[in-house]
Design an enzyme around this catalytic site. Structure first.
Site, mmCIF file in Angstrom:
data_model
loop_
_atom_site.group_PDB
_atom_site.id
_atom_site.type_symbol
_atom_site.label_atom_id
_atom_site.label_comp_id
_atom_site.label_asym_id
_atom_site.label_seq_id
_atom_site.Cartn_x
_atom_site.Cartn_y
_atom_site.Cartn_z
ATOM 1 N N PHE A 196 4.001 -16.105 -9.095
ATOM 2 C CA PHE A 196 5.334 -16.115 -8.513
ATOM 3 C C PHE A 196 6.276 -16.754 -9.526
ATOM 4 C CE2 PHE A 196 2.430 -16.672 -4.803
ATOM 5 C CZ PHE A 196 2.633 -15.432 -4.227
ATOM 6 N N ALA A 264 -2.756 -7.573 4.945
ATOM 7 C CA ALA A 264 -1.525 -7.695 4.156
ATOM 8 C C ALA A 264 -1.829 -7.674 2.667
ATOM 9 C CB ALA A 264 -0.797 -8.993 4.519
ATOM 10 N N SER A 301 12.168 -15.015 5.148
ATOM 11 C CA SER A 301 12.906 -16.272 5.010
ATOM 12 C C SER A 301 13.951 -16.107 3.916
ATOM 13 C CB SER A 301 11.935 -17.415 4.671
ATOM 14 O OG SER A 301 12.596 -18.654 4.685
ATOM 15 N N GLU A 307 10.941 -12.293 -1.085
ATOM 16 C CA GLU A 307 9.926 -11.399 -0.514
ATOM 17 C C GLU A 307 10.514 -10.519 0.586
ATOM 18 O OE1 GLU A 307 5.354 -12.003 0.744
ATOM 19 O OE2 GLU A 307 6.785 -13.085 2.012
ATOM 20 N N GLU A 331 -10.135 -11.153 -7.150
ATOM 21 C CA GLU A 331 -8.979 -11.912 -6.676
ATOM 22 C C GLU A 331 -9.410 -13.104 -5.820
ATOM 23 O OE1 GLU A 331 -6.305 -9.207 -4.755
ATOM 24 O OE2 GLU A 331 -6.319 -7.792 -6.433
#
Length: 375
Positions: A196, A264, A301, A307, A331
């Site tokens: 990120f 997800a 948010s 995102e 992962e």
């Protein structure tokens, strides 16, 4: 100074303009005895020598480049692990020496042959947005650091391209319809960048009274678009949830960092949200999904996070024994499935054991549509 020969991605005019910082007028050229490696899922094809000498690469050539242009071009290619070398190209009937950037590239999809038009349709917008982000790091972020982050940068570029494409269709019947100049960004800094990133913006924005705000600084946690999907069996009236360890609750100080969620994952570059949902269902739960039904598209948010999530309910066959432990080993995923009746899901939400927004939102949508789906 030798001209530069570009192939593959840099033949896409918006990518080339983003690299050099201005529009250019390249001329068509070709390079014999080489081929482009068009990896099936590769947004940036690589150039390699062809020992058979039977292939020819179509590309473009630029002359009269400034030192600033050359620095930008070199920085961009080194972010992809590519290095320059002299080649002999054909510019119409004339042969001349030029500089081209080589590999490593990826494994060729079909013996090194690729369809440039297909690449443009799938990756053109994504790589253009990614290139703009990469070039913001010129003079600030070392090429090897950018190279290590390429996968994340491409996911972010795909998200930005998706946002730009959808902008014209975004409804603004109540909220302000943003015009050019309503937000003026004077500086962008990236104090942290890994999987990120954190970006800091110095900006002004148009106030509701028509005046400009004072200069302010705002930070955003930047990540790519994501997808969630809740498998639902309308015959048995049951759903499948997944459970896994999550760092967010841990960082908050939550003593229960294992979360019950919908399936997800991030949407890969060149991948549609629907395709991502089906891929993630296979990876996280071993499921092949039926029809996908869109629940919502939203920022979970928006005050601090870039995102954007696409949430779905998917029809699925969920017999006893379908749940298990899945995940992609590379992962470090360790994901356990939970098969349960719909009413049990709603009870877990009421009790607070389900505590993440996408699953709660999706469950409420399913509660509304459940009778229709069961009929």
């Amino acid at each position: 100074m030798s001209p530069l020969f570009f192939h593959g991605a840099l033949c896409h005019p918006p990518v080339l303009a983003a690299v050099i910082g201005h529009r250019a007028r390249p001329m068509r050229a070709s390079l014999s005895g080489h081929l482009v490696l068009w990896g099936q899922d590769d947004a940036f094809p690589g150039l390699v020598c062809d020992d058979t000498l039977i292939h020819e690469v179509e590309g473009v050539v630029l002359r009269d480049l400034t030192e600033a242009d050359l620095n930008r071009i070199d920085y961009f290619h080194r972010c992809f692990g590519q290095t320059p070398a002299e080649v002999t190209i054909c510019d119409g009937a004339q042969k001349l020496t030029a500089i081209a950037y080589f590999g490593p590239g990826t494994q060729p999809a079909q013996a090194g042959h690729g369809d440039f038009a297909m690449w443009q349709a799938r990756f053109g917008d994504t790589l253009t947005a990614t290139t703009k982000a990469i070039m913001q790091g010129l003079g600030q972020v070392a090429p090897n650091v950018q190279k290590d982050r390429l996968a994340s940068l491409l996911v972010r570029g795909a998200s930005r391209a998706r946002a730009e494409k959808a902008a014209g269709d975004a409804p603004s019947t109540v909220r302000r319809f943003a015009q050019i100049g309503d937000v003026a960004v004077s500086a962008i800094a990236t104090p942290y960048a890994n999987f990120f990133a954190v970006e800091e913006y110095d900006l002004t924005f148009r106030r509701f009274d028509g005046t400009d705000s004072t200069a302010i600084s705002r930070a955003a946690f930047v990540s790519g678009d994501a997808v969630t999907v809740l498998p639902y069996d309308p015959i048995r009236d049951r759903v499948l949830l997944v459970e896994q360890f999550r760092t967010g609750p841990l960082a908050r100080g939550d003593r229960q960092p294992w979360q019950l969620e919908a399936i997800a994952g991030r949407i890969d570059p060149g991948e549609s949200p629907e395709a991502a949902a089906r891929r993630e269902a296979s990876e996280e739960a071993g499921l092949t999904l039926g029809a996908l039904m869109a629940v919502a598209q939203y920022y979970p948010s928006p005050g601090a996070f870039s995102e954007f999530i696409f949430s779905y309910v998917a029809l699925a066959d969920l017999p006893d024994g379908v749940s298990g432990v899945f995940g992609v080993a590379e992962e470090a995923e360790d994901i356990r499935g939970h098969l349960m009746e719909f009413d049990r899901l709603m009870s877990l939400i009421t009790q607070g054991e389900v505590a993440n927004a996408p699953l709660i939102l999706t469950a409420l949508w399913l509660q509304r549509e459940r009778a229709r789906l069961r009929s």
